[in-house]
Write an enzyme that holds these catalytic residues in place. Sequence first.
Site, PDB file in Angstrom:
ATOM      1  N   GLU B  60       0.783  -1.193   0.042  1.00  0.00           N
ATOM      2  CA  GLU B  60       0.106  -0.061  -0.035  1.00  0.00           C
ATOM      3  C   GLU B  60       0.817   1.183  -0.096  1.00  0.00           C
ATOM      4  OE1 GLU B  60      -0.376  -2.718   1.940  1.00  0.00           O
ATOM      5  OE2 GLU B  60      -2.271  -3.395   1.035  1.00  0.00           O
ATOM      6  N   HIS B 129     -11.675  -5.695   7.889  1.00  0.00           N
ATOM      7  CA  HIS B 129     -12.464  -5.334   6.637  1.00  0.00           C
ATOM      8  C   HIS B 129     -13.507  -4.478   7.001  1.00  0.00           C
ATOM      9  CE1 HIS B 129      -9.979  -9.090   5.524  1.00  0.00           C
ATOM     10  NE2 HIS B 129      -9.877  -8.814   4.407  1.00  0.00           N
TER      11      HIS B 129
END
Lengths: 394, 324
Positions: B60, B129
């Site tokens: 990321e 999540h």
Amino acid sequence: MLEKNSKLKKKTTKKIVMKAPAVLRADCFRVLDENNRPNEKVEPKLSKEMLIRMYRNMMATRLFDERGMLLQRQGRIGFYVPSFGQEAIQIGTAAALKNSDWIFPSYREPGVFLSRGAGLFEMLCNLWGNQSDVCKGRQMPVHYSFSDLKLFSVSSPIATQVIQAVGASLASKIRNEKDIAITYFGDGGTSENDFHTGLTFAGAMKTPTVFICTNNGFAISVPTQKQTGAQRMVDKAIGYGMPGIAVDGNDVLAVYSATQEAADRARRGEGPTLIECVTLRMGPHSSSDDPTRYRDAQVFEAWAKRDPIQRFRQYLERKKLWDEKKQEDLEKELKATLAEAVEKAEKEPPPQLDTLFEDVYAELTPQLVRQKEDLLAEQELRGKFENTSEAFPL
Amino acid sequence: MANLTLVQAVRDALMTEMALDPRVVLMGEDVGLNGGVFRATEGLQKEFGEERVMDTPLAESGIIGLALGMSVNGMRPVPEIQFMDFIYPAFDQIVSEVAKLRYRSGGGFKCPMVIRTPYGGGIKGGHYHSQSAEAYFAHTAGLKVVIPSNPYDAKGLLIASIRDEDPVLFMEPKRLYRSVKGEVPEEAYTVDIGKAQVVRPGKDVTLIAWGAMVPVCLKAAELCEPRGADCEVIDLRTLVPLDEETILESVRKTGRVVIVHEAQKTCGFGAEISALISEQAILSLEAPIVRVTGLDTPFPYTLEHIYLPDPERVALAVGKVTRF
């Protein structure tokens, strides 16, 4: 080795101890031997003007660093980061670039800025953080930024620029332009996440990027052998799927040749290269650091004899391109120019209060508009703000 | 007009803007061939090629650092962080680099980009999540934070974000990706960044929310109506820069406020709104401001329906402020 037909000869040794050694690692590519005589087989064919320009930039960097440290010791600026002993790496790499190439530097590359043509006055204004500083006094000294010269803004966190350089070079690649990006970081920087992502992305995306690792033996006080279990920094290249080469970082001609070849590869679309420039940091990490606490005096003395400027000067003198008179004239000229710029920069006032709010966003947000109004009203009420901050040893 | 889900509206915005602006490039994990794990970029690589829709290595921080460099060199990147829960490795690149570049370079460099990321709970995603991490980024000078709650706004705000000269964190409420549908114009249009919307007018209580909590508040308003409270619901749409006027105007009218968000309570963005109202409109208040938020716990898996604000919990809070 860079490629099959490379003229740069690779040497290998069975056992390499990567701690600031008193002698140069045997695996490093070099043009000059220890007597500063060139190996003619690998000596780059540079014009007289180019050689002298490189020497001149090395001297300009040394004098700029000396002046920066002096200004800090005199209490005239708050902080400085010298690059003593690393002039060959800076000038050798920069000389191999085109002006259209992107440069993503760390904070120890004043010579790269000078080589690219950044103004002395502008760089000095950054040391004072005054109203003529291109960064408008928003960063500590030595955090230069020259967008018109494609010299990217210097960040303090280590190695953040490595992956960013990959992005810039990828944009050039997508547009089928021949510009490449070069980025600089130290031995400590190779431990950072952004080094890893930078080389990973560059390897996978085959970007036109040149990675310059200045292995100067120390990350502030931590020696290279505590930074990694790798035998050599250049060995990391293979894991990222790119070629790498270790060079004598105190040999400007070796640094130039390696960078030139890596830049050519990048321009031909053959992808990135890692160049490890082996040297020793001859100054402190910064004006706040005392290297005698952690650096072996004998090692320091040994590397002082390998001063990159002295070595290159001998090379030029043997070619009859340089002499004592030229040296005196150059020093006189550079010192005068520097003194003039220092005098001018020091007179510049600090940035105006309302510059605090500029450039956070393209336009002021309603919140910033109100905070600005509040601050101007406070100024009106108080008359002036007393400056109570001190330059803290960082 | 097409009747699209929120995720289809996101894709439509990307498609529309990529066709109009060759500088726009997408990058991220699985965004290319696979079209994104939520299909937000479905078919775009086929349409625009591998150089404009790039599958990147799985890192990321690398995705954001790469986007910064591309932006500086003239592109208009729209990097995707696959789940907002995975954004933290990129925190330094976003907060210290992307958001600060214009300022630290005295305006010499800029790096406009849109960091798209699905966020929020209610989809059985567990701690990694489901998070709603807007507060970290709203606390970051130099970054804008935009969160749509419906398909029309998703397309208009995303196009506005891509055209914006500043970096934007574009948070997509994944719980609403396919659960809401709406009419979306086929052409390019923008919804202004920094403008909230009153999505339900009312006179008694102001409910303030964004993203997936907007429909929760609308349902709560329905529950409250027969109980005698007429709720006004504000969809902030942008947290930074915040549309203070729309909030204050409503508060001056109703005098009662309930702020609803998914993220944990302490230092959540609701605290900022509460402080704003206290600073600017305290004399209009008829009751203490109430926050209905996630708990000060990590985001749970099995009991997420209890963790998350639901219409009934919001309605109870409305009862509390009206009875005060």
